[in-house]
Design a protein around this motif. Sequence first.
Motif: not given
Length: 375
Positions: A245-258, A238-242, A351-361
Amino acid sequence: MSLFQDGLFTSEAVSEGHPDKVADLISDTVLDACLAQNPRARAAVETLVTTNRVIVSGELGGVRDLDVEALVRAAIRSVGYDGPDFSPETVRIEDLLHTQSEEIASAVGGEGTGAGDQGLMFGYATHETQERMPLPHVLSHALLSWLTRRRKAGGTGLGPDAKSQVTVRYAGGKPHSLDTIVVSHQHRPGAQAEVEALVREAIEACVPPGLRSSATKVLVNPSGSFVVGGPAADTGLTGRKIIVDTYGGAAPHGGGAFSGKDPTKVDRSGAYAARWVAKNVVAAGLAERCLVQVAYVIGVARPVSFAVETFGTGAVSAEQLAACVDLTPRGLRERLQLERPIYAVTASGGHFGRTPGADGSFSWEREDLELAGPG
């Protein structure tokens, strides 16, 4: 030279069958079961997967009678693994989950007013795609999503494990062309030619024609045969593809997994809130690019810092944004409605760039924050 001014930039993605993503899915499946039972459940679930073995560990609070074994087998089945070395029927499962520390529980508080941990999180948005995400990141995920749909529709020689990598050439700060596309995809014996054909179909379907040219390099399974894949070939955690999961290296990352973390854990909810703010800044036309940083201390409600950078493309201050949004852990959980079983779907595809779901995701992808320009 600015990263996005002139030159090449690369991002990668991995499929839901990648070992680390199988681990993320199991952790988030357990988390969703906790939240379905109790919206204020506490969870920090870590998973290890290897050849016909799954170990689930971590801390839980506010839940009981959780059938972890059934949840694990259902998650593996949903991915599509059915081979002799890793399948929902034969895998051995070890449940090492235990009760959350009372000290952590008391720091967060019964109403969840305090942050569940210390840390710093980043959110980012750019106007270069309709998803308000970096183009290499969008394309690398799109290719694997297309291939996953084809695999699950049946009739192909594709296996669940895959990785992609997309290199984009930027000119004048804008995407100019695709330099290289790499896809490594697990397959059944003898299906390498079929994989190559399917990857080229995926490129036709996912990549705008204006970005492709005869100079674009396409590499499919460059290491050769890829029959043995998934947890049978490589241990997943768990948590090795941070970055995936985020911005493909285009932005900084704080280090915490989701994955596996309930929304009192600001590693997750704080990063979602930062993305929501950054995306809404770009959506409102206040900047072409926006980076937000927020930082928390365990047990403390208000962020210790909140910073905004627009790279000279806009004029909006942290003070303006702070006046528009409640970034306390409880406030952002309520605004984004995070105390719901909406997390298993985030385990692959980013986790980002996705379409909001009817279930609130993916509620953090909504463009619903009321912002005003300078003055």
